[in-house]
Scaffold this motif. Sequence first.
Motif, PDB file in Angstrom:
ATOM      1  N   ALA A 133       0.830  -1.200   0.000  1.00  0.00           N
ATOM      2  CA  ALA A 133       0.000   0.000   0.000  1.00  0.00           C
ATOM      3  C   ALA A 133       0.867   1.253   0.000  1.00  0.00           C
ATOM      4  N   GLN A 134       2.106   1.124   0.447  1.00  0.00           N
ATOM      5  CA  GLN A 134       3.006   2.271   0.531  1.00  0.00           C
ATOM      6  C   GLN A 134       4.146   2.155  -0.477  1.00  0.00           C
ATOM      7  N   GLU A 135       3.873   1.573  -1.603  1.00  0.00           N
ATOM      8  CA  GLU A 135       4.896   1.438  -2.637  1.00  0.00           C
ATOM      9  C   GLU A 135       4.358   1.971  -3.960  1.00  0.00           C
ATOM     10  N   GLY A 136       5.156   2.807  -4.591  1.00  0.00           N
ATOM     11  CA  GLY A 136       4.737   3.416  -5.848  1.00  0.00           C
ATOM     12  C   GLY A 136       4.917   2.504  -7.034  1.00  0.00           C
ATOM     13  N   ARG A 137       4.257   1.364  -6.990  1.00  0.00           N
ATOM     14  CA  ARG A 137       4.243   0.413  -8.096  1.00  0.00           C
ATOM     15  C   ARG A 137       2.798  -0.060  -8.292  1.00  0.00           C
ATOM     16  N   SER A 138       2.596  -0.957  -9.234  1.00  0.00           N
ATOM     17  CA  SER A 138       1.230  -1.297  -9.653  1.00  0.00           C
ATOM     18  C   SER A 138       0.569  -2.377  -8.811  1.00  0.00           C
ATOM     19  N   TYR A 139       1.268  -2.993  -7.870  1.00  0.00           N
ATOM     20  CA  TYR A 139       0.784  -4.236  -7.272  1.00  0.00           C
ATOM     21  C   TYR A 139      -0.479  -4.036  -6.426  1.00  0.00           C
ATOM     22  N   ALA A 140      -0.589  -2.933  -5.706  1.00  0.00           N
ATOM     23  CA  ALA A 140      -1.805  -2.683  -4.924  1.00  0.00           C
ATOM     24  C   ALA A 140      -2.990  -2.443  -5.847  1.00  0.00           C
ATOM     25  N   LEU A 141      -2.764  -1.787  -6.981  1.00  0.00           N
ATOM     26  CA  LEU A 141      -3.846  -1.565  -7.939  1.00  0.00           C
ATOM     27  C   LEU A 141      -4.309  -2.882  -8.553  1.00  0.00           C
ATOM     28  N   VAL A 142      -3.361  -3.774  -8.825  1.00  0.00           N
ATOM     29  CA  VAL A 142      -3.709  -5.083  -9.371  1.00  0.00           C
ATOM     30  C   VAL A 142      -4.532  -5.871  -8.347  1.00  0.00           C
ATOM     31  N   ALA A 143      -4.148  -5.797  -7.079  1.00  0.00           N
ATOM     32  CA  ALA A 143      -4.908  -6.499  -6.037  1.00  0.00           C
ATOM     33  C   ALA A 143      -6.336  -5.980  -5.970  1.00  0.00           C
ATOM     34  N   ALA A 144      -6.520  -4.670  -6.090  1.00  0.00           N
ATOM     35  CA  ALA A 144      -7.877  -4.111  -6.086  1.00  0.00           C
ATOM     36  C   ALA A 144      -8.665  -4.589  -7.303  1.00  0.00           C
ATOM     37  N   GLY A 145      -8.003  -4.633  -8.455  1.00  0.00           N
ATOM     38  CA  GLY A 145      -8.682  -5.082  -9.659  1.00  0.00           C
ATOM     39  C   GLY A 145      -9.125  -6.530  -9.582  1.00  0.00           C
ATOM     40  N   VAL A 146      -8.266  -7.403  -9.096  1.00  0.00           N
ATOM     41  CA  VAL A 146      -8.620  -8.823  -8.997  1.00  0.00           C
ATOM     42  C   VAL A 146      -9.736  -9.029  -7.975  1.00  0.00           C
ATOM     43  N   THR A 147      -9.644  -8.329  -6.845  1.00  0.00           N
ATOM     44  CA  THR A 147     -10.697  -8.478  -5.832  1.00  0.00           C
ATOM     45  C   THR A 147     -12.031  -7.953  -6.347  1.00  0.00           C
ATOM     46  N   GLY A 148     -11.991  -6.828  -7.048  1.00  0.00           N
ATOM     47  CA  GLY A 148     -13.221  -6.317  -7.647  1.00  0.00           C
ATOM     48  C   GLY A 148     -13.790  -7.262  -8.685  1.00  0.00           C
ATOM     49  N   ALA A 149     -12.923  -7.854  -9.495  1.00  0.00           N
ATOM     50  CA  ALA A 149     -13.385  -8.828 -10.489  1.00  0.00           C
ATOM     51  C   ALA A 149     -13.995 -10.048  -9.807  1.00  0.00           C
ATOM     52  N   THR A 150     -13.440 -10.457  -8.672  1.00  0.00           N
ATOM     53  CA  THR A 150     -13.987 -11.608  -7.950  1.00  0.00           C
ATOM     54  C   THR A 150     -15.383 -11.305  -7.424  1.00  0.00           C
ATOM     55  N   LEU A 151     -15.579 -10.080  -6.921  1.00  0.00           N
ATOM     56  CA  LEU A 151     -16.919  -9.698  -6.466  1.00  0.00           C
ATOM     57  C   LEU A 151     -17.904  -9.672  -7.630  1.00  0.00           C
ATOM     58  N   LEU A 152     -17.481  -9.153  -8.771  1.00  0.00           N
ATOM     59  CA  LEU A 152     -18.342  -9.149  -9.950  1.00  0.00           C
ATOM     60  C   LEU A 152     -18.636 -10.574 -10.432  1.00  0.00           C
ATOM     61  N   LEU A 153     -17.671 -11.471 -10.277  1.00  0.00           N
ATOM     62  CA  LEU A 153     -17.885 -12.880 -10.628  1.00  0.00           C
ATOM     63  C   LEU A 153     -18.997 -13.481  -9.776  1.00  0.00           C
ATOM     64  N   VAL A 154     -18.938 -13.229  -8.471  1.00  0.00           N
ATOM     65  CA  VAL A 154     -19.944 -13.775  -7.562  1.00  0.00           C
ATOM     66  C   VAL A 154     -21.327 -13.229  -7.918  1.00  0.00           C
ATOM     67  N   ARG A 155     -21.383 -11.939  -8.227  1.00  0.00           N
ATOM     68  CA  ARG A 155     -22.678 -11.350  -8.571  1.00  0.00           C
ATOM     69  C   ARG A 155     -23.217 -11.918  -9.880  1.00  0.00           C
ATOM     70  N   ALA A 156     -22.353 -12.020 -10.882  1.00  0.00           N
ATOM     71  CA  ALA A 156     -22.806 -12.489 -12.194  1.00  0.00           C
ATOM     72  C   ALA A 156     -23.106 -13.979 -12.205  1.00  0.00           C
ATOM     73  N   SER A 157     -22.548 -14.728 -11.259  1.00  0.00           N
ATOM     74  CA  SER A 157     -22.772 -16.177 -11.259  1.00  0.00           C
ATOM     75  C   SER A 157     -24.213 -16.536 -10.956  1.00  0.00           C
ATOM     76  N   GLY A 158     -24.982 -15.577 -10.428  1.00  0.00           N
ATOM     77  CA  GLY A 158     -26.389 -15.843 -10.190  1.00  0.00           C
ATOM     78  C   GLY A 158     -27.206 -15.895 -11.465  1.00  0.00           C
ATOM     79  N   GLY A 159     -26.626 -15.449 -12.572  1.00  0.00           N
ATOM     80  CA  GLY A 159     -27.293 -15.554 -13.856  1.00  0.00           C
ATOM     81  C   GLY A 159     -28.178 -14.383 -14.209  1.00  0.00           C
TER      82      GLY A 159
END
Length: 554
Positions: A133-159
């Motif tokens: 969280a305190q590093e000026g690189r992309s890794y925290a942003l990637v973690a947010a993206g994957v976690t957000g995608a996982t939440l969207l996966l759970v929502r969309a899995s309901g059909g």
Amino acid sequence: MLPPRPHALTPRLAVAVPVALPVVVMLALGLWGLDRGGTWRDEAVTVQVARRSVPQIWRLLHGVDAVHGLYYLLMHPVLALRADEVALRLPSVCAAAATAGLIAALGVRLARPRVGLWAGLLYAATPLAGHYAQEGRSYALVAAGVTGATLLLVRASGGRRSWWPYGAVVTLTCLLHELAVLALLAHAVTLAHARVPWRVRRGWAGAAGAAVTALIPLALVSRAQAGQIAWLPRPGTGSAERLLHAFLGQPGPVFWTCLPLACVALLPGRLPRAGATPPGPRRVPSLASVALPLAALPPLTLLAVSQVRPMYDDRYVLYALAGAPLLVAAGADRLLTAATGALPNRARTRTGTRTRTGPRTRTPARATAALAGTLAVALAFTQQLPLHRRDRTLLTRPDSLAAVSALAARELRPGDALVFLPSIGRRAALSHPEGFRGVWDIALRVPAPASGTLYGREAGARELRRRLLALDRLWVLAEPYALRSPWFPRNPTERVKLTVVSEEFVPYEPRREFVRDGVTLRLYTRRPAPARAVIRSEAPRPGRPPASPRPAPW
């Protein structure tokens, strides 16, 4: 006629508070000690690349660092507003806070509000999350993206939801760092375990396929730049063990509490949910089927591939950390439920002659249980507080280029000749140029931004020799391995630097040598003519140069 419900906002608050609190806590921890007084080498690359013009960044990506290209373009307007450490790291802090909230939202949706609350707070309390969280690189942003995608996966899995938001988030996340594509393996296993209908699987396959297709050009370009990670060793069991402790806590009370709780979450049986099961044939993934593949599959896959072609580093799978606190929180909730007895999620209330079902307001017992879990997370944080404090110093990063720049500002004078040995040492001057103003970079032919390279294009071997031999005094800024006798560079220009300095120059007397964060700054003066002749006559003839002990760490 039914009377108005007195607590209509309670269910919304029951979801909003467990999500918002981890966001606030992670944001506060991320801002704590954000300005450490220096950047390290990877952050220095972000600074000097993101401050270039967009055409210069685009030109650079054709030769190096394409894997971070989108991140540099995103950071370009940020650093254009304010190019300091706080601005450099603030996007990562915000991304980590978003990740904590998304983890909490997953826990609320897949289990109950207190599971989401505990999981989000556990993520914020994990030293690994705070580190990136305190590093000026992309890794925290990637973690947010994957976690957000996982939440969207759970929502969309309901059909009942479209898959295009999931596909868009996955695509952007993979373009931020291509190894995020391993999260698709975890998502595939999640859907397979939930036995979702064919229509859902088809929708996911289309979104995932579009993301992979968009990633192919980046993968082809970055494969040609694979030499940047040639320094990575083949990982062993120690790498897996370190990652396990990074996810669940260092050896001690925290680890030996979190590990059994995560195992409890994997026991057969579904966790109690905060609401009634939706009607219809929809199959919703369980918390364990979401969290376990996310936490385990990307790291294990990368570890396995790295046995053939080493490319493993903990930061490349930081996003997998999101699954660990979910499992720990779910295990704690399962034990607490078993000990106290599950409370019904819906209550039936009688109004007049009619009976209706309404949301049950939070009872004191539930509030007490949620508070107890929160205090347990706070206790875990205090146990790991020394790690958090250490992360907010310069001790946890390999070097401080601000310290090197300050040393140069103190010792060098305008007009002094300076050679970087090897050229990667120029990163201090590029990220913190204030310490090198007026200094003559004698080997540089084309500056880094204009050359489309990270460190600039240097003069040829013959031209550099001519320049060096015209000097009486020379400062050398050397990496740790450059002054060791076994090091013999393959690049002709680097060999000229090493040969001319050793044959034609001697350390200045009284000796002026300074070491900061492993980098040596040393003043040389021209060797007397008779001594130079003897040195040249005794010098061994060049043969096959040995390999460099470690390539440039990019």
